[in-house]
Write an enzyme that holds these catalytic residues in place. Structure first.
Site, PDB file in Angstrom:
ATOM      1  N   ILE A   1     -36.872  35.934  15.199  1.00 23.28           N
ATOM      2  CA  ILE A   1     -36.303  36.399  13.993  1.00 23.28           C
ATOM      3  C   ILE A   1     -35.918  35.127  13.085  1.00 23.28           C
ATOM      4  CG2 ILE A   1     -34.402  37.431  12.793  1.00 23.28           C
ATOM      5  CD1 ILE A   1     -36.213  39.245  14.772  1.00 23.28           C
TER       6      ILE A   1
ATOM      7  N   TYR B   1     -30.743  31.120  29.519  1.00 22.43           N
ATOM      8  CA  TYR B   1     -30.660  32.066  28.112  1.00 22.43           C
ATOM      9  C   TYR B   1     -31.138  33.295  28.701  1.00 22.43           C
ATOM     10  CZ  TYR B   1     -31.694  33.855  23.744  1.00 22.43           C
ATOM     11  OH  TYR B   1     -31.647  34.930  22.504  1.00 22.43           O
TER      12      TYR B   1
HETATM   13  P1  NAP Z   1     -27.963  31.106  14.956  1.00 21.41           P
HETATM   14  O1  NAP Z   1     -28.527  31.197  13.690  1.00 21.41           O
HETATM   15  O2  NAP Z   1     -27.880  30.042  15.772  1.00 21.41           O
HETATM   16  O3  NAP Z   1     -26.542  31.756  14.816  1.00 21.41           O
HETATM   17  C1  NAP Z   1     -25.369  31.782  16.008  1.00 21.41           C
HETATM   18  C2  NAP Z   1     -24.158  32.356  15.592  1.00 21.41           C
HETATM   19  O4  NAP Z   1     -23.400  32.420  16.642  1.00 21.41           O
HETATM   20  C3  NAP Z   1     -23.384  31.469  14.405  1.00 21.41           C
HETATM   21  O5  NAP Z   1     -22.721  32.345  13.421  1.00 21.41           O
HETATM   22  C4  NAP Z   1     -22.435  30.589  15.211  1.00 21.41           C
HETATM   23  O6  NAP Z   1     -21.310  30.449  14.327  1.00 21.41           O
HETATM   24  C5  NAP Z   1     -22.210  31.743  16.322  1.00 21.41           C
HETATM   25  N1  NAP Z   1     -21.694  31.029  17.616  1.00 21.41           N
HETATM   26  C6  NAP Z   1     -22.384  30.061  18.303  1.00 21.41           C
HETATM   27  N2  NAP Z   1     -21.576  29.689  19.408  1.00 21.41           N
HETATM   28  C7  NAP Z   1     -20.390  30.550  19.364  1.00 21.41           C
HETATM   29  C8  NAP Z   1     -19.335  30.533  19.834  1.00 21.41           C
HETATM   30  N3  NAP Z   1     -19.189  29.527  20.913  1.00 21.41           N
HETATM   31  N4  NAP Z   1     -18.116  31.106  19.558  1.00 21.41           N
HETATM   32  C9  NAP Z   1     -18.316  32.077  18.658  1.00 21.41           C
HETATM   33  N5  NAP Z   1     -19.501  32.012  17.582  1.00 21.41           N
HETATM   34  C10 NAP Z   1     -20.386  31.178  18.168  1.00 21.41           C
HETATM   35  O7  NAP Z   1     -28.328  32.210  16.107  1.00 21.41           O
HETATM   36  P2  NAP Z   1     -29.408  33.676  15.759  1.00 21.41           P
HETATM   37  O8  NAP Z   1     -30.644  33.417  15.406  1.00 21.41           O
HETATM   38  O9  NAP Z   1     -28.838  34.272  14.406  1.00 21.41           O
HETATM   39  O10 NAP Z   1     -29.150  34.468  16.882  1.00 21.41           O
HETATM   40  C11 NAP Z   1     -28.083  35.438  16.755  1.00 21.41           C
HETATM   41  C12 NAP Z   1     -28.026  36.200  18.201  1.00 21.41           C
HETATM   42  O11 NAP Z   1     -29.295  36.811  18.154  1.00 21.41           O
HETATM   43  C13 NAP Z   1     -27.826  35.338  19.244  1.00 21.41           C
HETATM   44  O12 NAP Z   1     -27.203  36.013  20.533  1.00 21.41           O
HETATM   45  C14 NAP Z   1     -29.376  35.119  19.873  1.00 21.41           C
HETATM   46  O13 NAP Z   1     -29.287  35.004  21.166  1.00 21.41           O
HETATM   47  C15 NAP Z   1     -29.921  36.559  19.529  1.00 21.41           C
HETATM   48  N6  NAP Z   1     -31.354  36.375  19.247  1.00 21.41           N
HETATM   49  C16 NAP Z   1     -32.035  35.718  18.477  1.00 21.41           C
HETATM   50  C17 NAP Z   1     -33.239  35.565  18.078  1.00 21.41           C
HETATM   51  C18 NAP Z   1     -33.996  34.757  17.197  1.00 21.41           C
HETATM   52  O14 NAP Z   1     -35.314  34.968  16.921  1.00 21.41           O
HETATM   53  N7  NAP Z   1     -33.221  34.138  16.246  1.00 21.41           N
HETATM   54  C19 NAP Z   1     -33.948  36.176  19.190  1.00 21.41           C
HETATM   55  C20 NAP Z   1     -33.482  37.025  20.012  1.00 21.41           C
HETATM   56  C21 NAP Z   1     -32.271  37.128  20.448  1.00 21.41           C
HETATM   57  P3  NAP Z   1     -20.483  29.020  14.253  1.00 21.41           P
HETATM   58  O15 NAP Z   1     -21.577  28.017  14.402  1.00 21.41           O
HETATM   59  O16 NAP Z   1     -20.071  29.299  12.756  1.00 21.41           O
HETATM   60  O17 NAP Z   1     -19.600  28.962  15.318  1.00 21.41           O
END
Ligand code: NAP
Length: 264
Positions: free
Chosen positions: A193, A160
């Site tokens: 987040i 990751y």
């Molecule tokens: P999340 O709640 O797991 O949501 C992930 C989103 O990505 C969902 O809408 C999912 O949609 C979509 N997704 C997953 N696999 C996919 C695929 N193969 N094709 C198209 N869409 C896909 O994640 P999040 O925490 O909001 O994270 C969002 C972004 O922020 C990511 O890039 C993550 O690395 C980054 N990030 C998050 C955090 C954190 O603390 N949350 C910290 C640093 C960075 P479906 O399930 O509907 O397909």
């Protein structure tokens, strides 16, 4: 003369917007009056979320399904997004996955899965929206990277971290390549987040992580959304190839000693 960005004239695509950070970004742009496209793997889910956001926001919200592991699906999604709203001004390439896997157990498939969504998916999504932005004569691209990889390391998330650091290598080259077309490329680096994806890591993780954040709380999707909104605005026209860390100060302390005098 109108001061500030007139979001009602902007069309914004947010990948991975069916939940979490992406949904928060989509909601904020919709509230400001932009036309918005939300995407996820499943079109029915994306449409349902689009309808929900349309109720709280400006109304013009479209849901599209596209698995970012599939290059053809990305191209189709880009064409449909432009076809529906007539133009695309902003792309928030946000979709990502963060499965935990110790290095000793990691298979080639595990590495491929994470890179296919987080890195190759981001690159191909940006590429797919370039013709629309070139037609519009301007563009704003905001990647959701992470502190993990670009700034910090995390045992269990090596693939990751590589994918998220890789996004920044991509963004610097892309910023240079796309500058002549008036397209800026920047990234938001979220800390921890509160999203559905983060909740999957468990209560104990959330508790320990909160204790490591100087501002004393986990971030909210809206914290990232406001950073993305700024980088996508007219006011950010002279910013490209840059990163904006939004982590509550998590990456600041050089040790626990440095954390806060009150906690000693
Ligand atoms: P999340 O709640 O797991 O949501 C992930 C989103 O990505 C969902 O809408 C999912 O949609 C979509 N997704 C997953 N696999 C996919 C695929 N193969 N094709 C198209 N869409 C896909 O994640 P999040 O925490 O909001 O994270 C969002 C972004 O922020 C990511 O890039 C993550 O690395 C980054 N990030 C998050 C955090 C954190 O603390 N949350 C910290 C640093 C960075 P479906 O399930 O509907 O397909």
């Amino acid at each position: 003369m109108m001061m500030g960005t007139d979001w009602r004239k902007r069309s914004v695509v947010v990948t991975g917007a069916t939940r979490g950070i992406g949904r928060g970004i989509a909601e904020l742009f919709a509230r400001r009056g932009a036309a918005v496209v939300v995407t996820g793997r499943d079109e029915a889910v994306a449409r349902k979320v689009a309808d929900e956001i349309a109720c709280i926001g400006g109304g013009r919200v479209l849901g599209l399904g596209a698995d970012l592991r599939d290059p053809e699906a990305i191209e189709t999604m880009a064409a449909e997004a432009e076809g529906h709203h007539g133009h695309v001004d902003v792309l928030c390439a946000n979709a990502g996955i963060f499965p935990e896997k110790p290095l000793r157990e990691m298979t080639a498939g595990d590495v491929d899965d994470v890179l296919a969504v987080n890195l190759r998916g981001s690159v191909l999504t940006v590429k797919a929206f370039l013709p629309a932005m070139e037609r519009a004569g301007h563009g704003r691209i905001v990647l959701t990277s992470s502190i993990t990889g670009p700034t910090t390391g995390y045992a269990g998330w090596t693939h990751y971290g590589a994918s998220k650091a890789g996004q920044l290598g991509f963004l610097r080259g892309a910023a240079l390549e796309l500058a002549p077309a008036g397209i800026t490329v920047n990234a938001v680096l979220p800390g921890n987040i509160r999203t559905e994806g983060l909740a999957d890591l468990g209560e104990e993780y959330l508790r320990r992580m909160t204790a490591a954040i100087p501002l004393g709380r986990l971030g909210e999707a809206a914290d990232i959304a406001h950073a993305a909104l700024f980088l996508a605005s007219d006011e950010a026209a002279f910013i490209t190839g840059q990163t904006l860390t939004v982590d509550g100060g998590q990456t600041l302390p050089e040790s626990l000693e440095a954390f806060t005098p009150a906690s000693r």
